[in-house]
Write an enzyme that holds these catalytic residues in place. Structure first.
Site, PDB file in Angstrom:
ATOM      1  N   TRP A 101      30.711  -4.227  -1.782  1.00  0.00           N
ATOM      2  CA  TRP A 101      30.019  -3.460  -0.740  1.00  0.00           C
ATOM      3  C   TRP A 101      30.704  -2.122  -0.489  1.00  0.00           C
ATOM      4  O   TRP A 101      30.034  -1.101  -0.294  1.00  0.00           O
ATOM      5  CB  TRP A 101      29.882  -4.277   0.539  1.00  0.00           C
ATOM      6  CG  TRP A 101      29.019  -5.488   0.354  1.00  0.00           C
ATOM      7  CD1 TRP A 101      29.389  -6.794   0.510  1.00  0.00           C
ATOM      8  CD2 TRP A 101      27.637  -5.517  -0.037  1.00  0.00           C
ATOM      9  NE1 TRP A 101      28.317  -7.630   0.243  1.00  0.00           N
ATOM     10  CE2 TRP A 101      27.238  -6.866  -0.102  1.00  0.00           C
ATOM     11  CE3 TRP A 101      26.690  -4.531  -0.353  1.00  0.00           C
ATOM     12  CZ2 TRP A 101      25.941  -7.267  -0.458  1.00  0.00           C
ATOM     13  CZ3 TRP A 101      25.402  -4.916  -0.699  1.00  0.00           C
ATOM     14  CH2 TRP A 101      25.041  -6.267  -0.758  1.00  0.00           C
ATOM     15  N   ASP A 171      32.314  -1.266   7.961  1.00  0.00           N
ATOM     16  CA  ASP A 171      31.192  -2.181   7.747  1.00  0.00           C
ATOM     17  C   ASP A 171      31.687  -3.567   8.157  1.00  0.00           C
ATOM     18  O   ASP A 171      32.588  -4.122   7.526  1.00  0.00           O
ATOM     19  CB  ASP A 171      30.814  -2.151   6.257  1.00  0.00           C
ATOM     20  CG  ASP A 171      29.745  -3.179   5.875  1.00  0.00           C
ATOM     21  OD1 ASP A 171      29.323  -3.968   6.740  1.00  0.00           O
ATOM     22  OD2 ASP A 171      29.345  -3.186   4.689  1.00  0.00           O
ATOM     23  N   LYS A 195      23.961 -11.670   8.771  1.00  0.00           N
ATOM     24  CA  LYS A 195      25.059 -12.551   8.405  1.00  0.00           C
ATOM     25  C   LYS A 195      25.476 -13.387   9.619  1.00  0.00           C
ATOM     26  O   LYS A 195      25.532 -14.600   9.551  1.00  0.00           O
ATOM     27  CB  LYS A 195      26.269 -11.749   7.907  1.00  0.00           C
ATOM     28  CG  LYS A 195      25.952 -10.735   6.813  1.00  0.00           C
ATOM     29  CD  LYS A 195      25.647 -11.383   5.473  1.00  0.00           C
ATOM     30  CE  LYS A 195      24.879 -10.486   4.519  1.00  0.00           C
ATOM     31  NZ  LYS A 195      25.574  -9.329   4.009  1.00  0.00           N
TER      32      LYS A 195
HETATM   33  C1  LIG Z   1      25.273  -8.244   3.064  1.00  0.00           C
HETATM   34  C2  LIG Z   1      26.192  -7.103   3.182  1.00  0.00           C
HETATM   35  C3  LIG Z   1      25.746  -5.781   2.986  1.00  0.00           C
HETATM   36  C4  LIG Z   1      24.335  -5.447   2.587  1.00  0.00           C
HETATM   37  O1  LIG Z   1      23.481  -5.645   3.651  1.00  0.00           O
HETATM   38  P1  LIG Z   1      21.938  -5.269   3.578  1.00  0.00           P
HETATM   39  O2  LIG Z   1      21.530  -5.430   5.004  1.00  0.00           O
HETATM   40  O3  LIG Z   1      21.293  -6.222   2.645  1.00  0.00           O
HETATM   41  O4  LIG Z   1      21.821  -3.864   3.107  1.00  0.00           O
HETATM   42  C5  LIG Z   1      26.649  -4.760   3.167  1.00  0.00           C
HETATM   43  N1  LIG Z   1      27.916  -4.996   3.519  1.00  0.00           N
HETATM   44  C6  LIG Z   1      28.372  -6.254   3.705  1.00  0.00           C
HETATM   45  C7  LIG Z   1      29.797  -6.454   4.104  1.00  0.00           C
HETATM   46  C8  LIG Z   1      27.530  -7.328   3.547  1.00  0.00           C
HETATM   47  O5  LIG Z   1      27.992  -8.577   3.733  1.00  0.00           O
END
Ligand SMILES: *Cc1c(COP(=O)(O)O)cnc(C)c1O
Length: 360
Positions: A101, A171, A195
């Protein structure tokens, strides 16, 4: 068939109480005679929903008044572009690469400016967090970027990097609300909610006010400008209304559970059961450096891909779903987010013990 224990990395398990409440309100939300899915985002009922959601999130995280909370769309992935478009005044940013990511975010930012990858753990398949106490932070960097919890690899920053005064952008998609956080250490905290908080379709951005300006990169779309959404309190256009409603319920659920301190305690207790088992198992083993283990995502392997596949298949038959590891890592991964009950982790460990006895 009843509900299974769902170890999916995302979209993921939600608190059963929240789902039941939403079901009860499905046809008639509190006397409005309609579902939240059917109501105007300008209605009084929805205004109350989004206002309460923001306030509850502010209470939970202790978000200071000089930070805005934005409920946006486009997933975490859209933020990979939105962040540089809004923050890259000098067209320079530093990225710490601890997994797929962060790697994707850095690649996207490269479309807009110079990206310095100031640390990485790719040399050991992202199985650890690099020492970030004294990194060569660029003098003209507009921000330093991290992915705080690495969903795929199962590592987490236990200490934030020393950004040497630069704005930290994180993030937190897969560790959102899993433990207390000091918001003042960040310029931006953001995450997709699917998540650990709610249904897919909402991304929450917590952003310090001085980073919200009209001075964005030329060509930045209105919809990708933080100021647009900050000025309109996330109601510039139709927001992901139903998703925000569920997020609001999850915030209330976390509050009722005792807040983020209680979440942390609960998550540590759950993770310990699984990690303690992995550490003494003669069949299974964890794949990341102990000091950097995530409380949320726990990857493990047997060392034999056929046995791994057998495990995933038999676990599913026993009501333990979505244990297959990410396609880039293989093996297994148990995501044990806030809403995964302790009993779910115990059931998984009991099943692993039995599988070990049968297959050693
Ligand atoms: C799942 C995830 C993403 C991507 O998320 P989307 O909403 O599908 O764009 C980005 N960063 C992390 C840490 C993730 O777990």
């Amino acid at each position: 068939m009843g509900r299974v224990y769902n170890f999916s990395a995302g979209p993921a398990v939600l608190p059963e109480e929240v789902l039941r409440e939403a079901a009860d309100e499905m046809l008639d939300y509190r006397g409005t005679g309609m579902s939240v899915m059917e109501m105007s985002h300008r209605s009084k009922a929805f205004e109350e929903i989004i206002t309460a959601a923001e306030q509850d999130l502010r209470d939970l995280m202790g978000i200071p008044d000089n930070y805005k909370v934005l409920f946006l769309q486009g997933g975490a992935s859209q933020q990979f572009a939105m962040i540089p478009m809004n923050l890259m005044k000098n067209r320079v940013a530093d990225y710490i690469i601890t997994g797929q990511w962060a790697k994707k975010a850095a690649k996207e930012a490269e479309k807009y400016g110079k990206v310095n990858r100031i640390a990485s753990s790719e040399d050991k398949t992202f199985s650890y967090i690099p020492d970030c106490s004294d990194l060569p932070v660029s003098e003209d960097a507009d921000y330093v970027y991290i992915c705080e919890n690495n969903t795929i690899y199962g590592t987490k920053f236990k200490e934030l990097p020393n950004t040497k005064g630069k704005t930290l952008v994180a993030d937190v998609s897969s560790c959102f609300l899993s433990e207390p956080v000091d918001v003042t250490k960040y310029g931006i905290i953001y995450g997709g909610v699917q998540k650990n908080i709610g249904p897919a379709g909402v991304v929450i951005v917590i952003i310090r006010e001085d980073l919200i300006t009209e001075d964005v990169l030329p060509g930045t779309p209105t919809m990708l400008t933080y100021k647009t959404h900050a000025d309109a309190k996330s109601l510039y256009n139709t927001p992901p209304a139903y998703g925000i409603y569920i997020c609001g319920k999850v915030f209330k659920w976390i509050k009722a559970m005792g807040g983020l301190e209680a979440m942390k305690e609960r998550n540590e207790k759950k993770a310990k059961v699984l990690y303690d088992f992995l550490d003494q198992s003669s069949l299974f083993k964890g794949t990341v450096a102990k000091a950097d283990r995530s409380l949320m995502n726990v990857p493990f392997v047997t060392g034999d891909t056929e046995l791994d596949a057998k495990f995933v298949k038999e676990a599913k038959a026993a009501g333990l779903e979505n244990l297959k590891g990410h396609r880039s890592v293989g093996g297994m991964r148990a995501s044990i987010y806030n809403a995964m009950p302790y009993e779910g982790v115990v059931a998984l460990v009991d099943f692993m013990k039995k599988f070990e006895e049968e297959n050693l």
